[in-house]
Each structure stands twice: as C-alpha cells, then as structure tokens.
Design an enzyme around this catalytic site. Structure first.
Site, PDB file in Angstrom:
ATOM      1  N   SER A  91       0.852  -1.187   0.000  1.00 45.13           N
ATOM      2  CA  SER A  91       0.000   0.000   0.000  1.00 45.13           C
ATOM      3  C   SER A  91       0.887   1.236   0.000  1.00 45.13           C
ATOM      4  O   SER A  91       1.884   1.292   0.724  1.00 45.13           O
ATOM      5  CB  SER A  91      -0.902   0.004   1.234  1.00 45.13           C
ATOM      6  OG  SER A  91      -1.751   1.126   1.236  1.00 45.13           O
ATOM      7  N   HIS A  95       2.533  12.166  -0.615  1.00 47.78           N
ATOM      8  CA  HIS A  95       2.126  13.569  -0.551  1.00 47.78           C
ATOM      9  C   HIS A  95       3.325  14.440  -0.935  1.00 47.78           C
ATOM     10  O   HIS A  95       4.330  14.467  -0.220  1.00 47.78           O
ATOM     11  CB  HIS A  95       1.659  13.932   0.862  1.00 47.78           C
ATOM     12  CG  HIS A  95       0.374  13.265   1.257  1.00 47.78           C
ATOM     13  ND1 HIS A  95      -0.842  13.698   0.809  1.00 47.78           N
ATOM     14  CD2 HIS A  95       0.141  12.190   2.057  1.00 47.78           C
ATOM     15  CE1 HIS A  95      -1.793  12.928   1.320  1.00 47.78           C
ATOM     16  NE2 HIS A  95      -1.223  11.995   2.070  1.00 47.78           N
ATOM     17  N   HIS A 105      -2.072   7.298  -4.798  1.00 48.07           N
ATOM     18  CA  HIS A 105      -2.308   6.151  -3.931  1.00 48.07           C
ATOM     19  C   HIS A 105      -2.306   4.887  -4.791  1.00 48.07           C
ATOM     20  O   HIS A 105      -2.791   4.893  -5.922  1.00 48.07           O
ATOM     21  CB  HIS A 105      -3.671   6.274  -3.235  1.00 48.07           C
ATOM     22  CG  HIS A 105      -4.251   4.949  -2.828  1.00 48.07           C
ATOM     23  ND1 HIS A 105      -5.171   4.266  -3.618  1.00 48.07           N
ATOM     24  CD2 HIS A 105      -4.039   4.174  -1.744  1.00 48.07           C
ATOM     25  CE1 HIS A 105      -5.501   3.139  -3.022  1.00 48.07           C
ATOM     26  NE2 HIS A 105      -4.835   3.056  -1.887  1.00 48.07           N
ATOM     27  N   ASN A 107      -2.718   0.424  -4.096  1.00 51.98           N
ATOM     28  CA  ASN A 107      -2.772  -0.740  -3.226  1.00 51.98           C
ATOM     29  C   ASN A 107      -2.948  -1.963  -4.104  1.00 51.98           C
ATOM     30  O   ASN A 107      -3.793  -1.975  -4.998  1.00 51.98           O
ATOM     31  CB  ASN A 107      -3.940  -0.616  -2.238  1.00 51.98           C
ATOM     32  CG  ASN A 107      -4.117  -1.867  -1.392  1.00 51.98           C
ATOM     33  OD1 ASN A 107      -4.795  -2.797  -1.797  1.00 51.98           O
ATOM     34  ND2 ASN A 107      -3.497  -1.863  -0.234  1.00 51.98           N
ATOM     35  N   HIS A 140      -4.453   8.183 -17.237  1.00 48.74           N
ATOM     36  CA  HIS A 140      -5.488   7.218 -17.623  1.00 48.74           C
ATOM     37  C   HIS A 140      -5.083   6.398 -18.848  1.00 48.74           C
ATOM     38  O   HIS A 140      -5.453   5.207 -18.946  1.00 48.74           O
ATOM     39  CB  HIS A 140      -6.818   7.938 -17.843  1.00 48.74           C
ATOM     40  CG  HIS A 140      -7.567   8.168 -16.574  1.00 48.74           C
ATOM     41  ND1 HIS A 140      -8.453   7.248 -16.054  1.00 48.74           N
ATOM     42  CD2 HIS A 140      -7.530   9.190 -15.684  1.00 48.74           C
ATOM     43  CE1 HIS A 140      -8.954   7.703 -14.919  1.00 48.74           C
ATOM     44  NE2 HIS A 140      -8.408   8.883 -14.668  1.00 48.74           N
TER      45      HIS A 140
END
Length: 299
Positions: A91, A95, A105, A107, A140
């Site tokens: 995970s 920042h 982020h 995970n 993306h």
C-alpha cells in the site's frame, strides 16, 4: 501450478523494494526509513516512510503479510463462513511538497482463507490539487494500456469502480481524477489465478513509471502561496475520505492491524476552512467542477 500465498507475498516484497528505489532516485534527496513490525495475532510487515525530500514531503510504501482468525466483523461484512485468513499486499500514498505534483495512492493485495476462498484486489488513483487535463490523460492512458494487455473490458469496468469508490458522498465530489479499482477477483472472472496475479503485477509495476514521471515533470515548477493554501484544503478532503469512507482503513483497524502503518496515508499537514468557496473562473473552481464521476479523461 498456482502461486502460493508465500510466493505472492515474496513478490509483493520485491515490489516494495523496487518502488522505494525508483522514488528515491526521482526525489534526489530523501531516503526511506524502514520500520519492521510484528502483529501479535499473526504476521507482520515492513513500513517504509520518506519525509522532507526534494519532491516528496511525506510518503509511505508499506508491505504486510498478516494471518490468523478472521474477525467476526469481517466475516459478517463479507458474508463468509468462519475460517482463518491470510492477507498480503503493498500500500502506497505519496504527498508531494509542490502543489503542482499530485497525490497518488496505490494498493495491490491478495487474500485467502483456510477454506479455499481467495481473491486479488487493488487500485491506483491520482489526486491532483489542481487538475491538469494533459496529466490526467497521461495517467489514464497508462492505466488503460496495462488493463488492455490483460482484458479489454478491464479499464472501463475498473475505472467506473474507482469513480464510485473514491467518492466523498458528504461533499458530492470525487477524491481526485480517479484511476482504477478492483476487488474480489478470483476464478469467477473466468481467468486462472496466474492470469489475475499477472494483472496485479502489471498494476504494481506501473506505479513507479507514472509517479516518477509527475515528479520529474512538475516537481520543480513554481507555485504561489495561494496554490499552497489550496493544497492544504485538498489534503483535508483526502483525510476525510481515508478516515470516513476508505474500506482499507477500516479493514486494517478491524483486523487489529498496526495503527501507525494504517494511518501512514495521512498528510503531514492539512487544513479546513469554513464554507470555503474558490473565486469564480479560477483554476481552483475549475478543479472542483472536474471532481465528478464519469469523465472520459482519454478523449
């Protein structure tokens, strides 16, 4: 021959090593500090934190492999029969210091039970303080390329899942520009365990590629005090999501996980302003207008 939970766990360890190395190179200043820990009920992990770097103000890359009796709360929530569990994964939350670099982020995880139940889960999403459409498209497109290598349906399906998951209902806004999110991927997908593991590996290896791109591209860009103030407010939204809505946070706490490692995702500083509203036609106002589900970032 299916990969064992130990082999999957070992790969996640190697992923943690690789990501930390790549982030240190791109940051150019700070180094990760490791905190190895043991879970009294079974298992443990390695939490690595980087602070006050050239680009990264605070970041964490955590590996864990925990096991034991599945808490009743988890069994009820997932509608599972009583059995022991094993959960392992990596995970990450980063920042940055510069508000023109996004929060990120990721995970990736694997879960199995002593009764033969197993699945993979994970996701990666980007939270820019101010939305840059070109950066959003790059992100993306990279996700779609990874998804398409494994299943042409994955990107659209998992992007929509991320839009729904990384959403603050009380604010009626998405956490950022989304990404992909998936959970409970198992044999019901019509794919082998090895094929699903390969997809998870692809997502994991994508992380350092995309984030070091943003670190190098935006890390030295100039920014104003107003942009820094806005960054603190957007970090506040990040905290709200993680503490109020994030299922991973709740799972970690419900399984008696290590609190420091679970909450490493919190930013070093954040702010809340009562009834704050950005100026009309400002970059901040445009960002708020783009924090919604269903945006096609690729076109």
């Amino acid at each position: 021959m299916h990969s064992t939970k130990e082999q999957i766990s070992d790969w996640f360890k190697s992923l943690q090593d690789h990501i930390c190395t790549e982030l240190e190179k791109a940051d150019g200043k700070a180094r990760f500090k490791e905190d190895a820990w043991q879970r009294e009920a079974g298992g443990g992990g390695r939490t690595r934190v980087i602070e006050k770097g050239g680009v990264i103000e605070k970041g964490g890359v955590a590996f864990s492999a925990v096991h034991g009796k599945t808490p009743e709360k988890i069994l009820q929530a997932l509608k599972l029969p009583e059995a022991d569990f094993y959960a392992t994964g990596v995970s990450i939350v980063i920042h940055p210091e510069n508000p023109r670099v996004p929060i990120i982020h990721m995970n990736v995880r694997y879960f199995e039970m002593s009764n033969g139940v197993w699945w993979f889960g994970g996701g990666i999403d980007l939270t820019p303080h101010q939305v840059d459409k070109a950066d959003a498209r790059y992100f993306h497109m990279a996700l779609k390329e990874v998804c398409d290598r494994h299943d042409a349906s994955y990107y659209a399906r998992f992007k929509n899942w991320a839009d729904d998951y990384f959403y603050l209902p009380h604010r009626k806004e998405t956490r950022g520009i989304g990404g992909i999110f998936f959970d409970h991927l198992n044999e019901k997908e019509g794919k082998t365990k090895e094929a699903l593991f390969a997809f998870v590996q692809g997502v994991g290896m994508l992380f350092p590629q995309v984030y070091t791109h943003f670190m190098r591209k935006n890390g030295a860009l100039p920014y104003s005090p107003a942009q820094k103030d806005w960054q603190m407010l957007r970090r506040g939204r990040y905290v709200e999501f993680n503490l109020v809505w994030d299922k991973g946070t709740k799972f970690g706490l419900d399984t008696d996980g290590r609190t420091e490692s679970i909450l490493m995702s919190m930013p070093p500083t954040a702010n809340w302003a009562y009834n704050h509203s950005p100026e009309i036609n400002s970059a901040e106002a445009e960002t708020l207008s783009l924090l919604k589900k269903g945006i096609n970032w690729i076109e």
